[in-house]
Enzyme design. Sequence first.
Site, PDB file in Angstrom:
ATOM      1  N   HIS A 101       0.833  -1.193   0.000  1.00 19.99           N
ATOM      2  CA  HIS A 101       0.000   0.000   0.000  1.00 19.99           C
ATOM      3  C   HIS A 101       0.872   1.249   0.000  1.00 19.99           C
ATOM      4  O   HIS A 101       2.044   1.217   0.405  1.00 19.99           O
ATOM      5  CB  HIS A 101      -0.903   0.012   1.232  1.00 19.99           C
ATOM      6  CG  HIS A 101      -1.986  -1.013   1.193  1.00 19.99           C
ATOM      7  ND1 HIS A 101      -2.963  -1.070   2.151  1.00 19.99           N
ATOM      8  CD2 HIS A 101      -2.268  -2.019   0.334  1.00 19.99           C
ATOM      9  CE1 HIS A 101      -3.799  -2.062   1.892  1.00 19.99           C
ATOM     10  NE2 HIS A 101      -3.381  -2.665   0.788  1.00 19.99           N
ATOM     11  N   GLU A 107       0.760   3.978   1.869  1.00 16.93           N
ATOM     12  CA  GLU A 107       1.199   4.461   3.170  1.00 16.93           C
ATOM     13  C   GLU A 107       2.387   3.664   3.698  1.00 16.93           C
ATOM     14  O   GLU A 107       3.334   4.248   4.235  1.00 16.93           O
ATOM     15  CB  GLU A 107       0.055   4.398   4.195  1.00 16.93           C
ATOM     16  CG  GLU A 107      -1.143   5.240   3.841  1.00 16.93           C
ATOM     17  CD  GLU A 107      -2.225   4.507   3.072  1.00 16.93           C
ATOM     18  OE1 GLU A 107      -3.399   4.871   3.225  1.00 16.93           O
ATOM     19  OE2 GLU A 107      -1.900   3.553   2.306  1.00 16.93           O
ATOM     20  N   CYS A 157      -6.453   2.077   5.413  1.00 16.19           N
ATOM     21  CA  CYS A 157      -7.168   0.865   5.803  1.00 16.19           C
ATOM     22  C   CYS A 157      -7.098   0.651   7.314  1.00 16.19           C
ATOM     23  O   CYS A 157      -6.135   1.032   7.967  1.00 16.19           O
ATOM     24  CB  CYS A 157      -6.647  -0.359   5.053  1.00 16.19           C
ATOM     25  SG  CYS A 157      -4.925  -0.789   5.376  1.00 16.19           S
ATOM     26  N   CYS A 163      -2.689   0.131   7.407  1.00 14.91           N
ATOM     27  CA  CYS A 163      -2.028   1.415   7.180  1.00 14.91           C
ATOM     28  C   CYS A 163      -2.307   2.388   8.319  1.00 14.91           C
ATOM     29  O   CYS A 163      -1.422   3.158   8.702  1.00 14.91           O
ATOM     30  CB  CYS A 163      -2.452   2.000   5.836  1.00 14.91           C
ATOM     31  SG  CYS A 163      -1.789   1.032   4.447  1.00 14.91           S
TER      32      CYS A 163
END
Length: 152
Positions: free
Chosen positions: A53, A55, A78, A88
């Site tokens: 992801h 982040e 998330c 995240c």
Amino acid sequence: MTASEDETWMRRAISLARANVGLTGDNPSVGCVIVRDAVVVGEAATAPGGRPHAEEQALDRAGTAARGATAYVTLEPCGERTAGHASCSERLAAAGVARVVVARTDDSVFASGRGLQRLRDAEIDIDLGLLGAEAAPLYADYHPYRRSPPNS
């Protein structure tokens, strides 16, 4: 940060996300820019295939400079992960960011307010909706999962 600085950094996050739209599988393409003392210390977009992801990549690049920084994220971080890894929102909290600016909420069962609540619980300042209309086209074809999140 001033409003114009916030917009500059969020536009950078939107630009990062735009580059990977259509390449991230079932996951949306998210952009994340981490700024400390007016300097970008980490940035990324969701990787092709959907992982890692945005982040987590940006935090990895920022390292300890993320502590006290502001993270600009195009979509709500998330709150749960399908593979059981740290979400995240957990990663942002653990890194010690002071503020998270989010363009759009995420209706996925893996986010849907859970990521924002985790950030609030960690006493991180949240600004929601900055340039949300500009980020909206990134998610026009994103249809969040409708299955249940993993067991905690």
